[in-house]
Structure formats: structure tokens, C-alpha cells
Design an enzyme around this catalytic site. Structure first.
Site, PDB file in Angstrom:
ATOM      1  N   ASP A 143       0.831  -1.215   0.000  1.00 46.90           N
ATOM      2  CA  ASP A 143       0.000   0.000   0.000  1.00 46.90           C
ATOM      3  C   ASP A 143       0.856   1.251   0.000  1.00 46.90           C
ATOM      4  OD1 ASP A 143      -2.478   1.483   2.240  1.00 46.90           O
ATOM      5  OD2 ASP A 143      -2.283   1.552   0.052  1.00 46.90           O
ATOM      6  N   LYS A 145       2.485   3.636  -5.724  1.00 51.41           N
ATOM      7  CA  LYS A 145       1.925   2.673  -6.698  1.00 51.41           C
ATOM      8  C   LYS A 145       2.970   2.250  -7.727  1.00 51.41           C
ATOM      9  CE  LYS A 145      -1.231   3.572  -4.025  1.00 51.41           C
ATOM     10  NZ  LYS A 145      -1.054   2.806  -2.743  1.00 51.41           N
ATOM     11  N   ASP A 155      -3.378  -2.915  -2.272  1.00 49.27           N
ATOM     12  CA  ASP A 155      -4.434  -1.911  -2.221  1.00 49.27           C
ATOM     13  C   ASP A 155      -4.390  -1.052  -3.488  1.00 49.27           C
ATOM     14  OD1 ASP A 155      -5.230   1.021  -0.229  1.00 49.27           O
ATOM     15  OD2 ASP A 155      -6.562  -0.439  -1.170  1.00 49.27           O
ATOM     16  N   ASN A 156      -5.522  -0.415  -3.829  1.00 47.82           N
ATOM     17  CA  ASN A 156      -5.574   0.624  -4.871  1.00 47.82           C
ATOM     18  C   ASN A 156      -5.242   0.155  -6.281  1.00 47.82           C
ATOM     19  OD1 ASN A 156      -3.862   2.174  -2.342  1.00 47.82           O
ATOM     20  ND2 ASN A 156      -5.935   2.811  -2.837  1.00 47.82           N
ATOM     21  N   GLU A 210     -11.370   4.376  -0.032  1.00 44.85           N
ATOM     22  CA  GLU A 210     -11.659   4.721   1.362  1.00 44.85           C
ATOM     23  C   GLU A 210     -12.457   6.014   1.478  1.00 44.85           C
ATOM     24  OE1 GLU A 210      -8.702   3.916   0.149  1.00 44.85           O
ATOM     25  OE2 GLU A 210      -7.189   5.391   0.579  1.00 44.85           O
TER      26      GLU A 210
HETATM   27  N1  LIG Z   1       9.048   2.994  -1.241  1.00 51.35           N
HETATM   28  C1  LIG Z   1       8.546   3.267  -0.035  1.00 51.35           C
HETATM   29  N2  LIG Z   1       9.140   2.733   1.060  1.00 51.35           N
HETATM   30  C2  LIG Z   1       8.618   2.987   2.278  1.00 51.35           C
HETATM   31  N3  LIG Z   1       7.562   3.791   2.509  1.00 51.35           N
HETATM   32  C3  LIG Z   1       6.974   4.339   1.442  1.00 51.35           C
HETATM   33  C4  LIG Z   1       7.422   4.115   0.130  1.00 51.35           C
HETATM   34  N4  LIG Z   1       6.608   4.782  -0.724  1.00 51.35           N
HETATM   35  C5  LIG Z   1       5.688   5.426   0.033  1.00 51.35           C
HETATM   36  N5  LIG Z   1       5.920   5.156   1.327  1.00 51.35           N
HETATM   37  C6  LIG Z   1       5.143   5.603   2.445  1.00 51.35           C
HETATM   38  O1  LIG Z   1       3.831   5.091   2.305  1.00 51.35           O
HETATM   39  C7  LIG Z   1       2.984   5.925   3.076  1.00 51.35           C
HETATM   40  C8  LIG Z   1       1.715   6.219   2.490  1.00 51.35           C
HETATM   41  N6  LIG Z   1       1.881   6.536   1.115  1.00 51.35           N
HETATM   42  C9  LIG Z   1       1.279   5.771   0.277  1.00 51.35           C
HETATM   43  C10 LIG Z   1       1.471   6.416  -0.877  1.00 51.35           C
HETATM   44  C11 LIG Z   1       0.885   5.905  -2.063  1.00 51.35           C
HETATM   45  N7  LIG Z   1      -0.527   5.680  -1.758  1.00 51.35           N
HETATM   46  C12 LIG Z   1      -1.314   6.506  -2.281  1.00 51.35           C
HETATM   47  O2  LIG Z   1      -0.826   7.442  -2.910  1.00 51.35           O
HETATM   48  C13 LIG Z   1      -2.793   6.328  -2.126  1.00 51.35           C
HETATM   49  C14 LIG Z   1      -3.562   7.277  -2.780  1.00 51.35           C
HETATM   50  C15 LIG Z   1      -4.951   7.172  -2.689  1.00 51.35           C
HETATM   51  N8  LIG Z   1      -5.713   8.154  -3.360  1.00 51.35           N
HETATM   52  O3  LIG Z   1      -5.118   9.124  -3.935  1.00 51.35           O
HETATM   53  O4  LIG Z   1      -6.981   8.057  -3.363  1.00 51.35           O
HETATM   54  C16 LIG Z   1      -5.563   6.162  -1.970  1.00 51.35           C
HETATM   55  C17 LIG Z   1      -4.769   5.195  -1.325  1.00 51.35           C
HETATM   56  O5  LIG Z   1      -5.343   4.159  -0.606  1.00 51.35           O
HETATM   57  C18 LIG Z   1      -3.382   5.262  -1.404  1.00 51.35           C
HETATM   58  O6  LIG Z   1      -2.644   4.291  -0.797  1.00 51.35           O
HETATM   59  N9  LIG Z   1       2.218   7.528  -0.716  1.00 51.35           N
HETATM   60  N10 LIG Z   1       2.480   7.587   0.557  1.00 51.35           N
HETATM   61  C19 LIG Z   1       3.701   7.242   3.273  1.00 51.35           C
HETATM   62  O7  LIG Z   1       3.849   7.354   4.658  1.00 51.35           O
HETATM   63  C20 LIG Z   1       5.001   7.100   2.527  1.00 51.35           C
HETATM   64  O8  LIG Z   1       6.051   7.660   3.230  1.00 51.35           O
HETATM   65 MG   LIG Z   2      -3.939   2.605  -0.248  1.00 52.22          MG
END
Ligand SMILES: Nc1ncnc2c1ncn2[C@@H]1O[C@H](Cn2cc(CNC(=O)c3cc([N+](=O)[O-])cc(O)c3O)nn2)[C@@H](O)[C@H]1O
Ligand SMILES: [Mg+2]
Length: 216
Positions: A143, A146, A171-172, A201
Site C-alpha cells: 500500500d 503505486k 491496495d488501490n 476509502e
Molecule cells: N518505497 C517506499 N518505502 C517505504 N515507505 C513508502 C514508500 N513509498 C511510500 N511510502 C510511504 O507510504 C505511506 C503512504 N503513502 C502511500 C502512498 C501511495 N498511496 C497513495 O498514494 C494512495 C492514494 C490514494 N488516493 O489518492 O486516493 C488512496 C490510497 O489508498 C493510497 O494508498 N504515498 N504515501 C507514506 O507514509 C510514505 O512515506
Molecule cells: Mg492505499
């Protein structure tokens, strides 16, 4: 609850003020009501969360890996259903989010089963086998970014962290979408893949989760 500097901080403050300490279900409900009524956040949420719950209960995993902790919402959902002795390793690259998640997991009383590592998945995944003396993960919940779904899945294969029967739950896969990941798990002979339609969500938008069983 506008005083917190960041959205995760505001969620934490709401949890600390309204949820019952040590009761994971009340913390999960608090996050869901905050994000449904005050401000949206990218937690897996209650609808897709029920699909996640069902997979965790079905797999009864000894070792779980989560990519992208954020506020720890899905971390809590998984940890509360783990069999005794099971462990959940969750990777989060953002230090601030990791700090908030640690406090939310503490409030929920599930922190004992969780190892939250701060760093990017691509840097941490190659260290996991040695760090936890692991032979494989039984369940992986994906999650995070993407565009990282596919490269990180291939990295897990290369690091020998998947074995026949390991379940990946992503997810997603519809919104925002992970088209290259979907194409891979649906066409590779090494996976048996199934789509679980749901909604994004807290919104009336189509989304879904892909469950893929690694065949070895
Ligand atoms: N390579 C990585 N390694 C470790 N942590 C990571 C990495 N990439 C993102 N994260 C962390 O994931 C968390 C959450 N995150 C998830 C995303 C990608 N998810 C989404 O963008 C998303 C977007 C929507 N949306 O736009 O509706 C809905 C969802 O359920 C989603 O998961 N970006 N940050 C953040 O804390 C980030 O630091
Ligand atoms: Mg998600």
C-alpha cells in the site's frame, strides 16, 4: 483538532482524545470516523479493511510484511488478528509518519507484535531475511507508492522472501491504480491472482484489492 501540524498528527490527536487505550477496534473506528467526517486520509479504510481482515484470518500468517505504514491504520487491522507469536514487519520511509504510527499502534495496544522500520522498501527489503532470521513471509500487504508495487514484488522474489503459498494483497489496484503490477501478477505463471472489487476509502469511487498467491 486543527492544531496538529500534519494530517497524521491531527489523526493521532483525535485518537488520543476519543479512542479507548488498548482497544484496537476503538482506535480503528476513531480513525475511520475522523477521516470520513473531518478530513480524508489514505488509510485502506473500513470497506477494503474488511477484505484485508478476511485475508488475514484465512491465511493465519506467522510472518507479515506491510509496505507503507502511513498512520498505522492497516498495521492495526492486521496486528489485531495475528495468531500468538506471529509478527508484522512494516516499512515506512517518512520519519514523521513513522513516529505518529508508533504512537497510534501504542494507543491500540498492538505494538508488541509489530516491527516498524524506517526507510525505503527498496533499501530495507534486502536486509529482512538476515535481520529477522526469516525464510519467507506468509502475507505481504502492499500500500505504498503505486509505482513501487512491481519493482518491490520482484525484489521480494529475488531476495527469496516469497515461497509457495505466500499471499500478496495490494491496495488501490483500480484507484489510483497500479497497472504494471496488475499486468504482472495476472499474467505471470508464478501467481494465481484474484480481484476483490470495493470502493476507495471514505468515498463513492470504485477501487479494489488484488490478492495474488505466489506459486513458487
Ligand atoms: N518505497 C517506499 N518505502 C517505504 N515507505 C513508502 C514508500 N513509498 C511510500 N511510502 C510511504 O507510504 C505511506 C503512504 N503513502 C502511500 C502512498 C501511495 N498511496 C497513495 O498514494 C494512495 C492514494 C490514494 N488516493 O489518492 O486516493 C488512496 C490510497 O489508498 C493510497 O494508498 N504515498 N504515501 C507514506 O507514509 C510514505 O512515506
Ligand atoms: Mg492505499
Amino acid at each position: 483538532f486543527t492544531s496538529g501540524k500534519s494530517r497524521p498528527m491531527r489523526i493521532l490527536q483525535y485518537v488520543q482524545r476519543t479512542a479507548v487505550q488498548g482497544d484496537a477496534n476503538s482506535v480503528i473506528s476513531a480513525v475511520d470516523s475522523y477521516c470520513a467526517n473531518v478530513e480524508w486520509a489514505m488509510n485502506v479504510g473500513d470497506m477494503k479493511g474488511e477484505i484485508l481482515d478476511a485475508v488475514v484470518l484465512d491465511v493465519r500468517p506467522r510472518w507479515v510484511l506491510e509496505l507503507g505504514t502511513y498512520c498505522g491504520y492497516s498495521t492495526m487491522r492486521i496486528a489485531r488478528f495475528l495468531p500468538p507469536g506471529a509478527r508484522l514487519v512494516t516499512l515506512e520511509m517518512n520519519h514523521h509518519y513513522a513516529q505518529v504510527a508508533k504512537q497510534i499502534l501504542g494507543h491500540a495496544g498492538v505494538d508488541a507484535q509489530v516491527d516498524l522500520l524506517v526507510g525505503t522498501s527498496s533499501a530495507l527489503i534486502p536486509q529482512l531475511k538476515k535481520k529477522f532470521d526469516l525464510d519467507k513471509f506468509d502475507l505481504v500487504f502492499i500500500d505504498h507508492w503505486k509505482t513501487s508495487y512491481l519493482p518491490d514484488t520482484k525484489l521480494l522474489e529475488e531476495c527469496g522472501l516469497l515461497a509457495s503459498g505466500t499471499v500478496l494483497l495490494a491496495d488501490n489496484v483500480t484507484c489510483p491504480g497500479a497497472p504494471d503490477y496488475l499486468q504482472y501478477v495476472r499474467n505471470s505463471p508464478r501467481y494465481k491472482s484474484l480481484y476483490f472489487p470495493s470502493q476507495l476509502e471514505y468515498l463513492q469511487v470504485e477501487d479494489g484489492m488484488e490478492k495474488s498467491i505466489f506459486l513458487g
